[in-house]
Motif scaffolding. Structure first.
Motif, mmCIF file in Angstrom:
data_model
loop_
_atom_site.group_PDB
_atom_site.id
_atom_site.type_symbol
_atom_site.label_atom_id
_atom_site.label_comp_id
_atom_site.label_asym_id
_atom_site.label_seq_id
_atom_site.Cartn_x
_atom_site.Cartn_y
_atom_site.Cartn_z
ATOM 1 N N VAL A 43 0.838 -1.195 0.000
ATOM 2 C CA VAL A 43 0.000 0.000 0.000
ATOM 3 C C VAL A 43 0.875 1.249 0.000
ATOM 4 C CG1 VAL A 43 -1.739 1.292 1.300
ATOM 5 C CG2 VAL A 43 -1.907 -1.199 1.120
ATOM 6 N N LEU A 59 -1.993 -6.142 1.706
ATOM 7 C CA LEU A 59 -2.389 -5.171 2.716
ATOM 8 C C LEU A 59 -1.481 -5.286 3.937
ATOM 9 C CD1 LEU A 59 -6.291 -5.362 2.642
ATOM 10 C CD2 LEU A 59 -4.706 -4.200 1.093
ATOM 11 N N VAL A 92 -10.248 -3.200 -2.870
ATOM 12 C CA VAL A 92 -9.186 -2.720 -3.750
ATOM 13 C C VAL A 92 -9.848 -2.302 -5.055
ATOM 14 C CG1 VAL A 92 -7.105 -3.345 -5.035
ATOM 15 C CG2 VAL A 92 -7.450 -4.222 -2.709
ATOM 16 N N VAL A 102 -7.344 1.781 -1.874
ATOM 17 C CA VAL A 102 -7.569 0.691 -0.922
ATOM 18 C C VAL A 102 -8.365 1.240 0.256
ATOM 19 C CG1 VAL A 102 -6.466 -0.946 0.660
ATOM 20 C CG2 VAL A 102 -5.436 -0.480 -1.580
ATOM 21 N N SER A 109 -6.551 4.563 1.609
ATOM 22 C CA SER A 109 -5.125 4.727 1.329
ATOM 23 C C SER A 109 -4.912 4.355 -0.131
ATOM 24 C CB SER A 109 -4.277 3.838 2.258
ATOM 25 O OG SER A 109 -4.646 2.470 2.118
ATOM 26 N N GLY A 110 -3.638 4.314 -0.548
ATOM 27 C CA GLY A 110 -3.332 4.042 -1.944
ATOM 28 C C GLY A 110 -3.031 5.320 -2.692
#
Length: 331
Positions: A43, A59, A92, A102, A109-110
């Protein structure tokens, strides 16, 4: 000649300065986003904004997801033992050029551009009336009686526009699974008499047959490569996880739902349950709630969609008020 040379030099210097200034203010052509390649892309790497076309994403909790096709979201939805701890719903989303977003229990996040894009698309669907949004009213005390007073539910970002056609793979089954899992699937369909209320749900499913195919749910509790065929089956899962459902969706429409039930635990599929066994019908009802688009309610609730099940939790076979309100809101 000397004057001309000086003039030419000044013009050349001015041209160079213009080129430098143009580049510094960002007018020059933008560079393409970098690419992340290979298996177990983290991530943290995704947060750099890289574009991912294939491979897998891992993850922080160790769940591994095969990178979905561009324009596709894959969501892993587990149910835990009461002593195992809920790993959380995780999704995802591959947006293509904007990268991968994500989400774990609503924490994003991501790639920043991908996160912005996903949230904007979801807000747009709600504004256009294509999605009802999420319900989060919470009442009740968490006691057994509260299943008919607790109105809470959570809507996930997808729904089905047709019945869920599914196959079952009995290989390695720890209990007679087909009847129990089918009962869990149909608990959400048709006319539902729950807690003194009558609700009609258009959520529907059709069991097709047994199959040798395996569900695209990995032993890490993540999701593999889909094949547009929804399959239930058995296999290893992390300690503390009873089952996991993976759902693939595109623009909020579900296209496949696979389920894996853990072979780590003892199961019961009889009318009554005793001992340190987990009730397959009750757990299947929970997982089909996920398949249809419902998320977890509070751990203290007595609803089907609470995140964990105790041994012989046969009460989870029957929808509570919040469960019924949730499926009614979604369908």
């Amino acid at each position: 000649m000397r004057t001309s040379s000086v003039t030419a030099a000044v013009v050349a210097l001015g041209t160079a300065l213009v080129a430098v200034v143009t580049t510094s203010v960002g007018v020059a052509p933008a560079h393409a986003a970098p690419s992340c390649r290979g298996d177990r892309i983290t991530v943290a790497e995704l947060s750099g904004g890289c574009v991912v076309a294939s491979g897998s994403v891992v993850l922080p909790d160790g769940r591994v997801f095969a990178v979905p096709d561009a324009g596709t979201t894959v969501t892993a939805l587990p149910v835990a033992t009461t002593t195992g701890g809920d790993p959380g719903d995780a999704s995802v989303t591959n947006t293509g050029a904007a990268g991968i977003a994500v989400a774990i229990d609503g924490r994003w996040s991501g790639a920043p551009a991908a996160v912005r894009r996903v949230l904007a698309l979801r807000e747009g669907r709600v504004a256009a009336g294509h999605d009802a949004g999420a319900g989060a009213a919470t009442t009740g005390t968490g006691s057994a009686a509260s299943s008919c007073t607790d109105r809470s539910y959570t809507l996930l970002a997808y729904r089905w526009t047709r019945d869920v056609r599914w196959w079952s793979n009995p290989t390695g089954a720890k209990a007679a699974d087909r009847v129990a899992i089918r009962a869990g699937a149909t608990a959400w369909s048709g006319r539902l008499g729950t807690c003194g209320r009558s609700i009609t749900s258009s959520a529907a499913n059709t069991w097709v047959s047994t199959t040798a195919r395996t569900p695209a749910v990995s032993s890490t509790g993540g999701c593999g490569d889909p094949d547009r065929r929804s399959v239930t089956g058995w296999g290893s899962l992390p300690a503390g996880t009873l089952a996991t459902t993976c759902v693939w969706s595109q623009d909020g429409i579900a296209v496949e739902a696979d389920q894996r039930y853990s072979t780590r635990y003892a199961w019961s599929s009889t009318a009554t349950c005793s001992g340190n066994r987990y009730d397959l019908r009750g757990v299947a009802t929970h997982e089909w709630g996920h398949a249809y688009g419902l998320g977890h309610t509070a751990a203290s609730s007595a609803l089907v969609m609470k995140p964990a099940a105790a041994p012989c939790d046969v009460a989870q076979r029957s929808l509570g008020l919040g469960d019924a309100l949730g499926i009614d809101a979604r369908y």
